[in-house]
Design an enzyme around this catalytic site. Structure first.
Site, short mmCIF file in Angstrom:
data_model
loop_
_atom_site.label_atom_id
_atom_site.label_comp_id
_atom_site.label_asym_id
_atom_site.label_seq_id
_atom_site.Cartn_x
_atom_site.Cartn_y
_atom_site.Cartn_z
N SER A 1 22.15 -29.00 14.63
CA SER A 1 22.81 -28.34 15.76
C SER A 1 23.97 -29.17 16.25
O SER A 1 23.93 -30.41 16.21
CB SER A 1 21.78 -28.18 16.88
N TYR B 1 15.16 -32.00 22.70
CA TYR B 1 15.50 -31.11 21.58
C TYR B 1 16.57 -31.75 20.70
O TYR B 1 16.42 -31.84 19.47
CB TYR B 1 15.97 -29.74 22.10
N LYS C 1 16.44 -33.31 16.65
CA LYS C 1 17.34 -32.98 15.54
C LYS C 1 17.97 -34.25 14.95
O LYS C 1 18.12 -34.38 13.73
CB LYS C 1 18.43 -32.00 15.99
P1 NAD Z 1 13.89 -18.76 16.28
O1 NAD Z 1 12.93 -19.25 17.33
O2 NAD Z 1 14.30 -17.35 16.33
O3 NAD Z 1 13.31 -19.09 14.85
C1 NAD Z 1 12.43 -20.14 14.59
C2 NAD Z 1 11.25 -19.58 13.82
O4 NAD Z 1 10.33 -20.63 13.56
C3 NAD Z 1 10.49 -18.49 14.58
O5 NAD Z 1 10.30 -17.37 13.74
C4 NAD Z 1 9.18 -19.14 14.96
O6 NAD Z 1 8.10 -18.21 14.98
C5 NAD Z 1 9.04 -20.18 13.86
N1 NAD Z 1 8.23 -21.34 14.27
C6 NAD Z 1 8.28 -22.00 15.46
N2 NAD Z 1 7.38 -22.99 15.46
C7 NAD Z 1 6.74 -22.95 14.25
C8 NAD Z 1 5.70 -23.69 13.67
N3 NAD Z 1 5.08 -24.68 14.35
N4 NAD Z 1 5.30 -23.38 12.42
C9 NAD Z 1 5.89 -22.37 11.74
N5 NAD Z 1 6.86 -21.61 12.25
C10 NAD Z 1 7.30 -21.90 13.50
O7 NAD Z 1 15.16 -19.75 16.37
P2 NAD Z 1 16.56 -19.64 15.61
O8 NAD Z 1 17.61 -19.44 16.64
O9 NAD Z 1 16.48 -18.73 14.47
O10 NAD Z 1 16.70 -21.14 15.11
C11 NAD Z 1 16.43 -21.52 13.77
C12 NAD Z 1 16.77 -22.98 13.59
O11 NAD Z 1 18.15 -23.20 13.91
C13 NAD Z 1 15.99 -23.93 14.49
O12 NAD Z 1 15.69 -25.09 13.74
C14 NAD Z 1 16.95 -24.25 15.59
O13 NAD Z 1 16.69 -25.49 16.17
C15 NAD Z 1 18.26 -24.25 14.84
N6 NAD Z 1 19.43 -23.98 15.68
C16 NAD Z 1 19.48 -22.85 16.42
C17 NAD Z 1 20.59 -22.60 17.22
C18 NAD Z 1 20.67 -21.38 18.09
O14 NAD Z 1 21.45 -21.38 19.05
N7 NAD Z 1 19.93 -20.32 17.83
C19 NAD Z 1 21.65 -23.51 17.23
C20 NAD Z 1 21.57 -24.65 16.44
C21 NAD Z 1 20.45 -24.87 15.67
C1 WQD Z 2 27.02 -21.29 26.58
C2 WQD Z 2 27.90 -21.33 27.81
C3 WQD Z 2 26.77 -22.14 29.77
C4 WQD Z 2 23.93 -18.85 30.14
C5 WQD Z 2 22.75 -24.05 23.37
C6 WQD Z 2 22.05 -25.31 22.99
C7 WQD Z 2 22.58 -25.79 21.66
C8 WQD Z 2 22.46 -24.70 20.60
C9 WQD Z 2 23.09 -23.44 21.06
C10 WQD Z 2 20.34 -24.95 19.53
C11 WQD Z 2 27.72 -22.59 28.67
C12 WQD Z 2 27.16 -20.70 29.95
C13 WQD Z 2 24.94 -19.68 29.71
C14 WQD Z 2 24.08 -18.15 31.36
C15 WQD Z 2 26.25 -19.15 31.63
N1 WQD Z 2 21.09 -24.37 20.35
N2 WQD Z 2 26.08 -19.82 30.44
N3 WQD Z 2 25.25 -18.32 32.06
O1 WQD Z 2 24.35 -24.51 25.98
O2 WQD Z 2 26.38 -24.16 24.50
O3 WQD Z 2 24.14 -24.31 23.50
O4 WQD Z 2 22.55 -23.08 22.34
O5 WQD Z 2 20.58 -25.89 18.81
O6 WQD Z 2 21.81 -26.89 21.32
O7 WQD Z 2 22.31 -26.29 23.98
O8 WQD Z 2 24.70 -22.30 24.78
O9 WQD Z 2 24.55 -19.93 25.35
O10 WQD Z 2 23.18 -21.60 26.66
O11 WQD Z 2 25.66 -21.54 26.95
O12 WQD Z 2 27.25 -19.29 32.30
O13 WQD Z 2 23.19 -17.40 31.82
O14 WQD Z 2 27.51 -20.24 28.68
O15 WQD Z 2 26.93 -22.84 30.99
O16 WQD Z 2 28.98 -22.92 29.20
P1 WQD Z 2 24.94 -23.91 24.81
P2 WQD Z 2 24.43 -21.27 25.93
#
Ligand code: NAD
Ligand code: WQD
Length: 340
Positions: free
Chosen positions: A132, A156, A160
């Site tokens: 991330s 979190y 990572k």
């Molecule tokens: P998500 O929660 O939709 O998907 C994660 C999946 O993993 C889910 O289906 C959940 O049921 C499963 N899971 C959780 N704990 C588990 C466990 N103990 N054993 C087996 N399965 C388990 O999240 P996502 O947004 O699809 O994220 C996927 C990956 O991408 C994650 O590693 C997350 O950290 C990373 N990521 C997400 C974002 C984002 O903003 N969505 C940003 C950067 C990185």
């Molecule tokens: C985006 C912008 C908020 C909600 C997060 C995780 C990051 C990654 C992606 C997993 C910011 C603003 C948000 C609301 C708002 N996830 N906001 N009102 O924080 O950039 O990233 O998700 O890896 O690790 O930190 O994403 O969508 O929460 O926020 O004003 O109700 O929207 O302040 O500027 P963020 P976000």
């Protein structure tokens, strides 16, 4: 290691029923791969598998298991003749990680360790890991390149960084591994069919799902967390990336690893930042709905502005994002408005 017969087209997708994993399953199938989902369904609905089948005409096998269960993973790797792994399974809510750090380290750190142990046991060495942009913490220059310093501001993010370090140390010891660490910026949007997308339980933490729920009337009003940042309109700026572009980046990475062992760390972003207000404007235009909002204080831990330099992914794996903010809003709205 007890070497199994690997089929390079069979990809174990941990967390494959989740938001990003489900879109990757679709793109893998479209590109001739056979995803096998391993998920504990703690943050996903079993119906997602039906939707993947409806979209692609192929139903991925599903193993309901916990990512911390090394024995279950090892069995899956051999029974399913897995050739490579995409590792999405994790907990991902930043605020929750501050309240429940041990749960986050358990799933994200111990889970990754269990998976790598099972892979090593079977001589399976190809993995794409979900990292991330959160690992950059507060960036000191923009756009952010992969060699920028890492800094966690919450458990979190630290989970990572630790998992990235596992992979670096493993590769140093065993240089025949094939590892892609992909750092996602802000994934949004949904499949254009409207059949899969992000379905947060409870009140959404992230901007796009919250905006979508306000537009649909499920939430009354959006809180904008701060309009006094040093950005062009005072609201936060982020690199929103369409989840289908992100999924295509994973397939490009897997393809590249087949012929090029090594460890690569790549940003997956568009390279363009949009502000919170710009996203809201685009969503209003795409949905034809109103999105009432009010300005609230800044959210703790937020950075003013962050966007990727995605050029390394272009040169290394020939990938770049093509979908616009308009596409992201349209597809999110299509998904949101089909929900009962
Ligand atoms: P998500 O929660 O939709 O998907 C994660 C999946 O993993 C889910 O289906 C959940 O049921 C499963 N899971 C959780 N704990 C588990 C466990 N103990 N054993 C087996 N399965 C388990 O999240 P996502 O947004 O699809 O994220 C996927 C990956 O991408 C994650 O590693 C997350 O950290 C990373 N990521 C997400 C974002 C984002 O903003 N969505 C940003 C950067 C990185
Ligand atoms: C985006 C912008 C908020 C909600 C997060 C995780 C990051 C990654 C992606 C997993 C910011 C603003 C948000 C609301 C708002 N996830 N906001 N009102 O924080 O950039 O990233 O998700 O890896 O690790 O930190 O994403 O969508 O929460 O926020 O004003 O109700 O929207 O302040 O500027 P963020 P976000």
């Amino acid at each position: 290691p007890d070497t199994i017969s690997h089929d390079p087209t069979r990809i174990l997708v941990t967390g494959g029923a989740g938001y990003i994993g489900s879109h990757c399953c679709v793109e893998l199938i479209n590109e001739g791969y056979q995803p096998v989902i391993l998920d504990d369904f703690s943050n996903a609905q079993p119906g997602v598998v039906d939707s993947i089948e409806t979209i692609t005409g192929k139903r991925p096998p599903v193993i309901a298991a916990d990512i911390r269960d090394r024995a279950a993973i090892a069995t899956a790797l051999s029974d399913q003749r897995i050739g490579a792994v995409m590792h999405f399974a994790a907990l991902k809510a930043v605020g929750e990680s501050v309240r429940l750090p041990l749960a986050y380290y358990d799933v994200n750190v111990s889970g990754t360790l269990a998976l790598l142990g099972a892979m090593q046991q079977h001589g399976l060495k190809t993995i794409v890991f979900s990292s991330s942009a959160t690992v950059y913490g507060i960036p000191d220059s923009l756009p952010v390149r992969e060699d920028a310093p890492r800094m966690a501001t919450n458990p979190y993010g630290r989970s990572k960084i630790i998992a990235e370090d596992f992979l670096t140390d493993l590769f140093a010891a065993e240089p025949d591994w094939q590892i892609a660490v992909l750092r996602y910026f802000n994934p949004v949007g949904a499949h254009q069919s409207g059949l899969i997308g992000e379905d947060p339980s409870g009140i959404p933490n992230n901007l796009m799902p919250f905006v979508a729920q306000v537009a649909s009337g499920k939430q009354p009003c959006l809180s904008i967390f701060g309009d006094d940042y040093p950005t062009r309109d005072g609201t936060g700026v982020r690199d929103f990336i369409h989840v289908v572009d992100l999924a295509k980046g994973h397939v490009a990475a897997i393809r590249h690893l087949e012929t090029a062992p090594g460890l690569m760390t790549l940003n997956l972003g568009t390279g363009t930042g949009y502000s919170v207000l710009e996203l809201i404007e685009a969503f209003i235009a795409a949905s034809g709905r109103e999105v009432p909002y009010r300005i609230e204080p800044r959210r703790q831990g937020d950075v003013a502005e962050i966007y990727a330099d995605p050029s390394l992914a272009g040169t290394r794996i020939g990938w770049q994002a093509t979908r616009t903010l308009e596409d992201m809003c349209r597809d999110t709205w299509n998904w949101q408005s089909r929900k009962p």
